[in-house]
Design a protein around this motif. Structure first.
Motif, PDB file in Angstrom:
ATOM      1  N   LEU A   1      34.618 -39.519 -12.963  1.00 31.31           N
ATOM      2  CA  LEU A   1      33.403 -39.805 -12.199  1.00 31.31           C
ATOM      3  C   LEU A   1      32.726 -41.077 -12.695  1.00 31.31           C
ATOM      4  O   LEU A   1      32.326 -41.942 -11.900  1.00 31.31           O
ATOM      5  N   MET A   2      32.606 -41.214 -14.005  1.00 32.10           N
ATOM      6  CA  MET A   2      31.939 -42.397 -14.554  1.00 32.10           C
ATOM      7  C   MET A   2      32.761 -43.664 -14.321  1.00 32.10           C
ATOM      8  O   MET A   2      32.215 -44.735 -14.069  1.00 32.10           O
ATOM      9  N   LYS A   3      34.083 -43.559 -14.410  1.00 30.11           N
ATOM     10  CA  LYS A   3      34.933 -44.721 -14.141  1.00 30.11           C
ATOM     11  C   LYS A   3      34.795 -45.173 -12.692  1.00 30.11           C
ATOM     12  O   LYS A   3      34.726 -46.378 -12.409  1.00 30.11           O
ATOM     13  N   LYS A   4      34.748 -44.214 -11.782  1.00 24.61           N
ATOM     14  CA  LYS A   4      34.580 -44.556 -10.368  1.00 24.61           C
ATOM     15  C   LYS A   4      33.192 -45.161 -10.123  1.00 24.61           C
ATOM     16  O   LYS A   4      33.056 -46.145  -9.379  1.00 24.61           O
TER      17      LYS A   4
ATOM     18  N   ALA B   1      24.463 -42.539 -27.560  1.00 18.60           N
ATOM     19  CA  ALA B   1      25.207 -43.109 -26.430  1.00 18.60           C
ATOM     20  C   ALA B   1      25.022 -42.211 -25.215  1.00 18.60           C
ATOM     21  O   ALA B   1      24.714 -41.021 -25.349  1.00 18.60           O
ATOM     22  N   GLY B   2      25.203 -42.793 -24.037  1.00 14.02           N
ATOM     23  CA  GLY B   2      25.050 -41.981 -22.831  1.00 14.02           C
ATOM     24  C   GLY B   2      25.349 -42.747 -21.557  1.00 14.02           C
ATOM     25  O   GLY B   2      25.602 -43.955 -21.571  1.00 14.02           O
ATOM     26  N   PHE B   3      25.337 -42.002 -20.455  1.00 13.85           N
ATOM     27  CA  PHE B   3      25.585 -42.544 -19.127  1.00 13.85           C
ATOM     28  C   PHE B   3      24.315 -42.500 -18.283  1.00 13.85           C
ATOM     29  O   PHE B   3      23.585 -41.499 -18.296  1.00 13.85           O
ATOM     30  N   PHE B   4      24.087 -43.570 -17.521  1.00 17.58           N
ATOM     31  CA  PHE B   4      22.997 -43.624 -16.561  1.00 17.58           C
ATOM     32  C   PHE B   4      23.567 -44.085 -15.220  1.00 17.58           C
ATOM     33  O   PHE B   4      24.003 -45.236 -15.088  1.00 17.58           O
ATOM     34  N   LEU B   5      23.616 -43.179 -14.247  1.00 17.74           N
ATOM     35  CA  LEU B   5      24.019 -43.560 -12.905  1.00 17.74           C
ATOM     36  C   LEU B   5      22.857 -44.280 -12.226  1.00 17.74           C
ATOM     37  O   LEU B   5      21.688 -44.008 -12.525  1.00 17.74           O
ATOM     38  N   VAL B   6      23.167 -45.182 -11.303  1.00 17.22           N
ATOM     39  CA  VAL B   6      22.120 -45.954 -10.638  1.00 17.22           C
ATOM     40  C   VAL B   6      22.396 -46.015  -9.144  1.00 17.22           C
ATOM     41  O   VAL B   6      23.489 -46.384  -8.711  1.00 17.22           O
ATOM     42  N   SER B   7      21.405 -45.627  -8.344  1.00 23.71           N
ATOM     43  CA  SER B   7      21.471 -45.817  -6.895  1.00 23.71           C
ATOM     44  C   SER B   7      20.099 -45.593  -6.295  1.00 23.71           C
ATOM     45  O   SER B   7      19.245 -44.919  -6.898  1.00 23.71           O
ATOM     46  N   HIS B   8      19.857 -46.160  -5.123  1.00 21.75           N
ATOM     47  CA  HIS B   8      18.616 -45.973  -4.389  1.00 21.75           C
ATOM     48  C   HIS B   8      17.380 -46.255  -5.245  1.00 21.75           C
ATOM     49  O   HIS B   8      16.364 -45.562  -5.159  1.00 21.75           O
ATOM     50  N   GLY B   9      17.487 -47.275  -6.123  1.00 22.65           N
ATOM     51  CA  GLY B   9      16.361 -47.654  -6.961  1.00 22.65           C
ATOM     52  C   GLY B   9      16.062 -46.668  -8.068  1.00 22.65           C
ATOM     53  O   GLY B   9      14.976 -46.690  -8.662  1.00 22.65           O
ATOM     54  N   ARG B  10      17.005 -45.808  -8.381  1.00 26.29           N
ATOM     55  CA  ARG B  10      16.793 -44.728  -9.350  1.00 26.29           C
ATOM     56  C   ARG B  10      17.922 -44.718 -10.377  1.00 26.29           C
ATOM     57  O   ARG B  10      19.087 -44.886 -10.021  1.00 26.29           O
TER      58      ARG B  10
ATOM     59  N   HIS C   1      27.666 -48.519  -9.880  1.00 23.97           N
ATOM     60  CA  HIS C   1      26.590 -47.532  -9.944  1.00 23.97           C
ATOM     61  C   HIS C   1      26.426 -46.923 -11.337  1.00 23.97           C
ATOM     62  O   HIS C   1      25.874 -45.839 -11.463  1.00 23.97           O
ATOM     63  N   LEU C   2      26.899 -47.607 -12.385  1.00 28.87           N
ATOM     64  CA  LEU C   2      26.828 -47.013 -13.718  1.00 28.87           C
ATOM     65  C   LEU C   2      26.355 -48.014 -14.762  1.00 28.87           C
ATOM     66  O   LEU C   2      26.796 -49.166 -14.773  1.00 28.87           O
ATOM     67  N   ILE C   3      25.456 -47.554 -15.620  1.00 23.91           N
ATOM     68  CA  ILE C   3      25.114 -48.250 -16.856  1.00 23.91           C
ATOM     69  C   ILE C   3      25.542 -47.327 -17.993  1.00 23.91           C
ATOM     70  O   ILE C   3      24.976 -46.246 -18.170  1.00 23.91           O
ATOM     71  N   SER C   4      26.583 -47.719 -18.716  1.00 22.66           N
ATOM     72  CA  SER C   4      27.067 -46.920 -19.852  1.00 22.66           C
ATOM     73  C   SER C   4      26.614 -47.633 -21.117  1.00 22.66           C
ATOM     74  O   SER C   4      26.954 -48.795 -21.334  1.00 22.66           O
ATOM     75  N   SER C   5      25.835 -46.939 -21.938  1.00 27.07           N
ATOM     76  CA  SER C   5      25.150 -47.609 -23.048  1.00 27.07           C
ATOM     77  C   SER C   5      25.388 -46.931 -24.390  1.00 27.07           C
ATOM     78  O   SER C   5      25.583 -45.715 -24.463  1.00 27.07           O
ATOM     79  N   GLU C   6      25.333 -47.740 -25.432  1.00 31.03           N
ATOM     80  CA  GLU C   6      25.381 -47.234 -26.801  1.00 31.03           C
ATOM     81  C   GLU C   6      24.246 -47.869 -27.590  1.00 31.03           C
ATOM     82  O   GLU C   6      23.843 -49.007 -27.327  1.00 31.03           O
ATOM     83  N   LEU C   7      23.715 -47.114 -28.534  1.00 28.49           N
ATOM     84  CA  LEU C   7      22.655 -47.601 -29.408  1.00 28.49           C
ATOM     85  C   LEU C   7      23.245 -47.770 -30.806  1.00 28.49           C
ATOM     86  O   LEU C   7      23.693 -46.794 -31.412  1.00 28.49           O
TER      87      LEU C   7
ATOM     88  N   ASP D   1      31.984 -50.698 -21.836  1.00 31.86           N
ATOM     89  CA  ASP D   1      32.925 -50.249 -20.806  1.00 31.86           C
ATOM     90  C   ASP D   1      33.772 -49.080 -21.287  1.00 31.86           C
ATOM     91  O   ASP D   1      34.603 -48.564 -20.538  1.00 31.86           O
ATOM     92  N   ASP D   2      33.574 -48.668 -22.534  1.00 32.54           N
ATOM     93  CA  ASP D   2      34.400 -47.608 -23.123  1.00 32.54           C
ATOM     94  C   ASP D   2      33.843 -46.237 -22.729  1.00 32.54           C
ATOM     95  O   ASP D   2      33.147 -45.573 -23.510  1.00 32.54           O
ATOM     96  N   ILE D   3      34.155 -45.826 -21.528  1.00 26.93           N
ATOM     97  CA  ILE D   3      33.624 -44.579 -20.979  1.00 26.93           C
ATOM     98  C   ILE D   3      34.135 -43.361 -21.738  1.00 26.93           C
ATOM     99  O   ILE D   3      33.372 -42.438 -22.052  1.00 26.93           O
ATOM    100  N   GLU D   4      35.415 -43.352 -22.060  1.00 31.90           N
ATOM    101  CA  GLU D   4      35.979 -42.203 -22.770  1.00 31.90           C
ATOM    102  C   GLU D   4      35.373 -42.042 -24.160  1.00 31.90           C
ATOM    103  O   GLU D   4      35.240 -40.926 -24.660  1.00 31.90           O
TER     104      GLU D   4
END
Length: 304
Positions: free
Chosen positions: A191-194, A216-225, A200-206, A161-164
């Motif tokens: 944008l990512m917090k909203k 680490a990175g952001f993946f937005l999710v909507s409409h099956g994409r 609509h967000l998967i925020s991930s770290e490896l 959840d640590d977007i910043e």
């Protein structure tokens, strides 16, 4: 077809988002909450009680109004459950070219459309069908990707959840590669917090074997994409091909839950080569540029 040009304050955002949600060509870029953050100003073209809608981001310089595709938006569209025919698009474009002195819009339309006094550039996006078993997806990886994934490195993909933190991580390792200002990074955080708030967000770290962040990175999710917004790897992560494990781990985790992995590009050869390693295929969109004044003046308006 009667077009209505609405100022932002007059847009019914509930109807707007319902049209985007149900549109046959719906994309996350079209939601009102998304546009409210990425666009300094945006109004709308609407017809038939929100049957067809098109966001119109606009700017003003030297008292000249112009429309550009904002940062963090790959392309915009006329959104609708109905087919967006060539005739429909021309109606919208004619209105915009009459209203604005300059347009530079990336739009989800075929590059075969012909525009009077406008230049057309075909743009490439890369996508991968992940609505199938991982083993089948893996079999389509290029040999170079498979070779790197066989390395004896231990990584773990985790949501955070640590977007910043992710934004700062990206800025540290990739900031020199992109034209983002501090304002853009702040905008990205909002944008990512909203998106997280809206689901609509998967925020991930490896994480590596020592629990250090390798990628680490952001993946937005909507409409099956899922949309590959940003990602970066640390110096140590790069030595262990962390970006390869990051993409592979995401695909392994979310395949058959998400239909399409959208790499969001790229038109940069080196980045495109990396994205093609996963068996991705091209998906095209179009950049339309139009100006009422000489093109030698255009460079002043190409960026918001």
């Amino acid at each position: 077809m009667k077009l209505v040009y609405l100022k932002n304050k007059d847009i019914d955002k509930k109807k707007w988002d319902k049209t985007v949600e149900e549109a046959s060509n719906g994309k996350i870029y079209g939601y009102s909450w998304y546009l409210d953050i990425v666009a300094e100003n945006w109004n709308a073209l609407i017809t038939d009680d929100y049957k067809y809608i098109m966001p119109v981001p606009f700017y003003q310089k030297f008292k000249i109004k112009y429309s550009l595709t904002p940062y963090f938006v790959q392309h915009l569209s006329i959104f609708s459950q109905e087919e967006i025919t060539e005739e429909v698009f021309y109606i919208f474009f004619d209105y915009l070219s009459d209203k604005f002195s300059y347009l530079n819009l990336s739009i989800n339309i075929p590059d075969t459309y012909i525009f009077k006094n406008a230049s057309i550039l075909k743009r490439t996006n890369l996508i991968l069908n992940i609505d199938r078993p991982y083993e089948e997806i893996y079999s389509g990886y290029k040999s170079d990707a498979k070779k790197k994934l066989k390395k004896n490195y231990v990584f773990q993909l985790k949501e955070t959840d640590d977007i910043e933190m992710i934004t700062s991580f990206y800025k540290k390792w990739n900031g020199h590669l992109v034209p983002y200002t501090e304002e853009h990074y702040q905008q990205l955080n909002r944008l990512m917090k909203k998106a997280k708030e809206k689901g609509h967000l998967i925020s991930s770290e490896l994480l590596d074997e020592n629990n250090n962040i390798a990628a680490a990175g952001f993946f937005l999710v909507s409409h099956g994409r899922s949309y590959h917004v940003i990602a970066a790897q640390s110096k140590e992560g790069k030595e262990k091909f962390a970006n390869h494990f990051f993409i592979d781990s995401f695909i392994k985790t979310y395949c058959q839950q998400i239909k399409i992995f959208d790499f969001e590009g790229s038109n940069i050869p080196g980045v495109a080569t990396f994205f093609k390693k996963w068996g991705s295929v091209p998906e095209y969109y179009t950049r339309v540029e139009y100006a009422k004044f000489p093109m030698n003046i255009v460079k002043r308006f190409r960026k918001a």
